[in-house]
Write a protein that holds these residues in place. Structure first.
Motif, PDB file in Angstrom:
ATOM      1  N   ASN A  68      -3.617 -17.418  -7.099  1.00 23.29           N
ATOM      2  CA  ASN A  68      -5.146 -17.254  -6.433  1.00 23.29           C
ATOM      3  C   ASN A  68      -4.525 -16.440  -5.069  1.00 23.29           C
ATOM      4  OD1 ASN A  68      -6.826 -18.388  -8.244  1.00 23.29           O
ATOM      5  ND2 ASN A  68      -5.803 -20.383  -7.481  1.00 23.29           N
ATOM      6  N   ILE A  69      -3.640 -15.456  -5.192  1.00 23.21           N
ATOM      7  CA  ILE A  69      -3.323 -14.843  -3.807  1.00 23.21           C
ATOM      8  C   ILE A  69      -4.291 -14.081  -3.247  1.00 23.21           C
ATOM      9  CG2 ILE A  69      -1.699 -13.113  -2.971  1.00 23.21           C
ATOM     10  CD1 ILE A  69       0.433 -14.135  -5.039  1.00 23.21           C
ATOM     11  N   SER A  70      -4.363 -14.204  -2.011  1.00 21.36           N
ATOM     12  CA  SER A  70      -5.580 -13.460  -1.171  1.00 21.36           C
ATOM     13  C   SER A  70      -5.037 -12.463  -0.215  1.00 21.36           C
ATOM     14  CB  SER A  70      -6.472 -14.490  -0.596  1.00 21.36           C
ATOM     15  OG  SER A  70      -5.949 -15.384   0.193  1.00 21.36           O
ATOM     16  N   GLU A  71      -3.694 -12.487   0.141  1.00 21.84           N
ATOM     17  CA  GLU A  71      -3.093 -11.807   1.300  1.00 21.84           C
ATOM     18  C   GLU A  71      -2.691 -10.556   0.616  1.00 21.84           C
ATOM     19  OE1 GLU A  71      -3.774 -12.877   3.980  1.00 21.84           O
ATOM     20  OE2 GLU A  71      -3.661 -15.116   3.814  1.00 21.84           O
ATOM     21  N   PRO A  72      -2.117  -9.309   1.641  1.00 23.07           N
ATOM     22  CA  PRO A  72      -1.987  -8.276   0.681  1.00 23.07           C
ATOM     23  C   PRO A  72      -0.491  -8.580   0.107  1.00 23.07           C
ATOM     24  CG  PRO A  72      -2.551  -7.940   3.150  1.00 23.07           C
ATOM     25  CD  PRO A  72      -2.447  -9.334   2.944  1.00 23.07           C
ATOM     26  N   ILE A  73      -0.158  -7.509  -0.927  1.00 24.94           N
ATOM     27  CA  ILE A  73       0.689  -7.769  -1.975  1.00 24.94           C
ATOM     28  C   ILE A  73       1.558  -6.578  -1.766  1.00 24.94           C
ATOM     29  CG2 ILE A  73       1.208  -7.664  -4.482  1.00 24.94           C
ATOM     30  CD1 ILE A  73      -1.583  -9.480  -4.338  1.00 24.94           C
ATOM     31  N   ALA A  74       2.971  -6.631  -1.786  1.00 29.00           N
ATOM     32  CA  ALA A  74       3.679  -5.465  -1.615  1.00 29.00           C
ATOM     33  C   ALA A  74       4.294  -5.123  -3.142  1.00 29.00           C
ATOM     34  CB  ALA A  74       4.922  -5.683  -0.805  1.00 29.00           C
ATOM     35  N   GLY A  75       4.090  -4.011  -3.611  1.00 28.29           N
ATOM     36  CA  GLY A  75       4.665  -3.533  -4.861  1.00 28.29           C
ATOM     37  C   GLY A  75       5.691  -2.489  -4.245  1.00 28.29           C
ATOM     38  N   PHE A  76       6.584  -2.177  -5.650  1.00 29.01           N
ATOM     39  CA  PHE A  76       7.460  -1.150  -5.295  1.00 29.01           C
ATOM     40  C   PHE A  76       8.419  -1.323  -4.198  1.00 29.01           C
ATOM     41  CE2 PHE A  76       3.858   1.494  -7.254  1.00 29.01           C
ATOM     42  CZ  PHE A  76       4.750   1.508  -8.537  1.00 29.01           C
ATOM     43  N   ASN A  77       8.719  -2.444  -4.027  1.00 27.32           N
ATOM     44  CA  ASN A  77       9.538  -2.923  -2.722  1.00 27.32           C
ATOM     45  C   ASN A  77       8.789  -2.709  -1.491  1.00 27.32           C
ATOM     46  OD1 ASN A  77      11.611  -4.052  -4.659  1.00 27.32           O
ATOM     47  ND2 ASN A  77      12.475  -1.981  -4.559  1.00 27.32           N
ATOM     48  N   GLY A  78       7.561  -2.683  -1.312  1.00 29.07           N
ATOM     49  CA  GLY A  78       6.931  -2.217  -0.204  1.00 29.07           C
ATOM     50  C   GLY A  78       6.290  -0.708  -0.241  1.00 29.07           C
ATOM     51  N   GLY A  79       6.658  -0.038  -1.229  1.00 33.61           N
ATOM     52  CA  GLY A  79       6.234   1.412  -1.400  1.00 33.61           C
ATOM     53  C   GLY A  79       4.682   1.489  -1.362  1.00 33.61           C
ATOM     54  N   MET A  80       4.109   0.437  -1.858  1.00 32.76           N
ATOM     55  CA  MET A  80       2.551   0.223  -1.792  1.00 32.76           C
ATOM     56  C   MET A  80       2.223  -1.176  -1.453  1.00 32.76           C
ATOM     57  SD  MET A  80       0.346   1.691  -5.108  1.00 32.76           S
ATOM     58  CE  MET A  80       0.754   3.194  -5.049  1.00 32.76           C
ATOM     59  N   MET A  81       1.220  -1.153  -0.677  1.00 30.14           N
ATOM     60  CA  MET A  81       0.689  -2.448  -0.146  1.00 30.14           C
ATOM     61  C   MET A  81      -0.901  -2.405  -0.824  1.00 30.14           C
ATOM     62  SD  MET A  81       2.740  -4.045   1.867  1.00 30.14           S
ATOM     63  CE  MET A  81       2.017  -5.211   2.671  1.00 30.14           C
ATOM     64  N   VAL A  82      -1.035  -3.304  -1.392  1.00 26.67           N
ATOM     65  CA  VAL A  82      -2.363  -3.507  -2.077  1.00 26.67           C
ATOM     66  C   VAL A  82      -3.071  -4.837  -1.739  1.00 26.67           C
ATOM     67  CG1 VAL A  82      -1.878  -1.966  -3.877  1.00 26.67           C
ATOM     68  CG2 VAL A  82      -1.496  -4.368  -4.396  1.00 26.67           C
ATOM     69  N   ARG A  83      -4.439  -4.864  -1.944  1.00 25.93           N
ATOM     70  CA  ARG A  83      -4.997  -6.032  -2.046  1.00 25.93           C
ATOM     71  C   ARG A  83      -4.820  -6.700  -3.402  1.00 25.93           C
ATOM     72  NH1 ARG A  83      -8.001  -2.591   0.863  1.00 25.93           N
ATOM     73  NH2 ARG A  83      -8.204  -2.913   3.133  1.00 25.93           N
ATOM     74  N   PRO A  84      -5.410  -7.955  -3.379  1.00 25.12           N
ATOM     75  CA  PRO A  84      -5.202  -8.635  -4.897  1.00 25.12           C
ATOM     76  C   PRO A  84      -6.028  -7.992  -6.057  1.00 25.12           C
ATOM     77  CG  PRO A  84      -5.393 -10.288  -3.196  1.00 25.12           C
ATOM     78  CD  PRO A  84      -5.810  -8.887  -2.459  1.00 25.12           C
ATOM     79  N   ASP A  85      -6.873  -7.220  -5.646  1.00 26.29           N
ATOM     80  CA  ASP A  85      -7.768  -6.437  -6.650  1.00 26.29           C
ATOM     81  C   ASP A  85      -7.128  -5.064  -6.773  1.00 26.29           C
ATOM     82  OD1 ASP A  85      -8.608  -4.893  -4.323  1.00 26.29           O
ATOM     83  OD2 ASP A  85     -10.552  -5.337  -4.582  1.00 26.29           O
ATOM     84  N   PHE A  86      -5.896  -4.701  -6.302  1.00 28.23           N
ATOM     85  CA  PHE A  86      -5.315  -3.461  -6.654  1.00 28.23           C
ATOM     86  C   PHE A  86      -5.629  -2.343  -5.641  1.00 28.23           C
ATOM     87  CE2 PHE A  86      -4.429  -6.151 -10.437  1.00 28.23           C
ATOM     88  CZ  PHE A  86      -3.194  -6.343 -10.087  1.00 28.23           C
ATOM     89  N   THR A  87      -6.647  -2.497  -4.915  1.00 29.92           N
ATOM     90  CA  THR A  87      -7.043  -1.536  -3.824  1.00 29.92           C
ATOM     91  C   THR A  87      -5.922  -1.164  -3.056  1.00 29.92           C
ATOM     92  OG1 THR A  87      -8.187  -2.929  -2.408  1.00 29.92           O
ATOM     93  CG2 THR A  87      -9.664  -1.775  -4.135  1.00 29.92           C
ATOM     94  N   VAL A  88      -5.537  -0.050  -2.635  1.00 29.30           N
ATOM     95  CA  VAL A  88      -4.267   0.615  -1.939  1.00 29.30           C
ATOM     96  C   VAL A  88      -4.895   0.381  -0.443  1.00 29.30           C
ATOM     97  CG1 VAL A  88      -2.693   2.350  -1.307  1.00 29.30           C
ATOM     98  CG2 VAL A  88      -3.658   2.076  -3.834  1.00 29.30           C
ATOM     99  N   ILE A  89      -3.800  -0.437   0.175  1.00 31.24           N
ATOM    100  CA  ILE A  89      -3.838  -0.610   1.734  1.00 31.24           C
ATOM    101  C   ILE A  89      -3.309   0.694   2.335  1.00 31.24           C
ATOM    102  CG2 ILE A  89      -3.495  -1.818   3.713  1.00 31.24           C
ATOM    103  CD1 ILE A  89      -3.651  -4.339   2.042  1.00 31.24           C
TER     104      ILE A  89
END
Length: 276
Positions: A68-89
């Motif tokens: 149930n993560i609600s905070e921003p998530i960092a994919g690609f070692n930080g190359g992409m910061m997204v919300r839990p619904d995968f919208t790009v920050i």
């Protein structure tokens, strides 16, 4: 109350940031009930929790949902910061000429290049080493084609080989060739990830500080690989998994048990929650 080496009392911790593979999940990519409970207990204490990984953001869905993560998530070692619904920050891409140079160096070392273009994972050979395993891990298939066809939105390039000594040389040679123009680091002994110079796990700590208004000194980071050391250095407290190399362990405030022995849960319970 436990203190870390930098002097952050456990009572002042406001955010925990965990690596995924080899840290939050076991070698078989299992998120244990005890790990889930440890995250629930963090929230009960008012401590936020999120994750960072070399994986594409949607390749983390299997842990985002049960936690149930609600905070921003960092994919690609930080190359992409997204919300839990995968919208790009925010996204940090590699310049096309840098991407082309990296692919050349990987091929010169007889390793296999994978290109991550936005959310697409592109491989030239579906039967190459680790492709099937990676597909099973991230739960979506690669696009098979020319990895150099579209280099305008490259977030990550991964060099892949089961020759582990070769991979150490590849990491070194990429770092030498790229200097400070891009980030290159082993994310597994058989993967070397190349990302934008600001897209590394140390950068993730700084991005979360900016996005959430939580000082890095009040964050705890957990990891097991050389690419996790950069976030260890930025955060107030850090916890290495028991299977991490001695070099990685030396950079952490504390060392937990291995990921096969509830290393994540043990680290949270003992060093963050202060369980005796």
């Amino acid at each position: 109350m436990p203190h870390d080496a930098a002097g952050t009392p456990a009572g002042q911790i406001r955010l925990v940031l965990a690596d995924v593979d080899g840290t939050l999940v076991t070698k078989d990519k299992i998120l244990t009930p005890r790990a889930i409970r440890a995250v629930e207990r963090l929230r009960e204490r008012g401590i936020a929790f999120t994750i960072t990984s070399g994986r594409p953001p949607k390749g983390m869905k299997m842990v985002i949902d049960p936690l149930n993560i609600s905070e921003p998530i960092a994919g690609f070692n930080g190359g992409m910061m997204v919300r839990p619904d995968f919208t790009v920050i925010e996204a940090r891409t590699l310049p096309a000429d840098t991407a082309r140079k990296v692919i050349g160096i990987i091929r010169d070392h007889k390793a296999d290049p994978w290109v991550y273009n936005g959310n697409d994972w592109i491989v030239s050979n579906v039967d190459a080493p680790h492709v099937a395993r990676e597909q099973w891990t991230v739960k979506f298939p690669p696009v098979v084609g020319d990895v150099e066809a579209k280099l305008d939105q490259v977030v990550k390039i991964t060099g892949v080989s089961d020759d582990l000594e070769l991979m150490k040389r590849l990491e070194h040679d990429l770092q030498q060739a790229l200097g400070d123009t891009a980030s290159a680091a082993l994310s597994q002994p058989y993967y070397v990830d190349v990302t934008n110079k600001d897209a590394n796990k140390g950068g993730v700590v700084m991005a979360l500080e900016r996005l959430l208004g939580i000082p890095a000194s009040q964050m705890v980071t957990l990891g097991d690989q050389p690419n996790d050391v950069l976030m260890f250095r930025k955060s107030g407290m850090s916890i290495a998994m028991g299977q991490a190399s001695p070099e990685v362990q030396q950079q952490a405030t504390y060392v937990s048990t291995s990921c096969e022995e509830e290393g994540f849960a043990n680290g949270i319970e003992k060093f963050v929650l202060g369980d005796a």
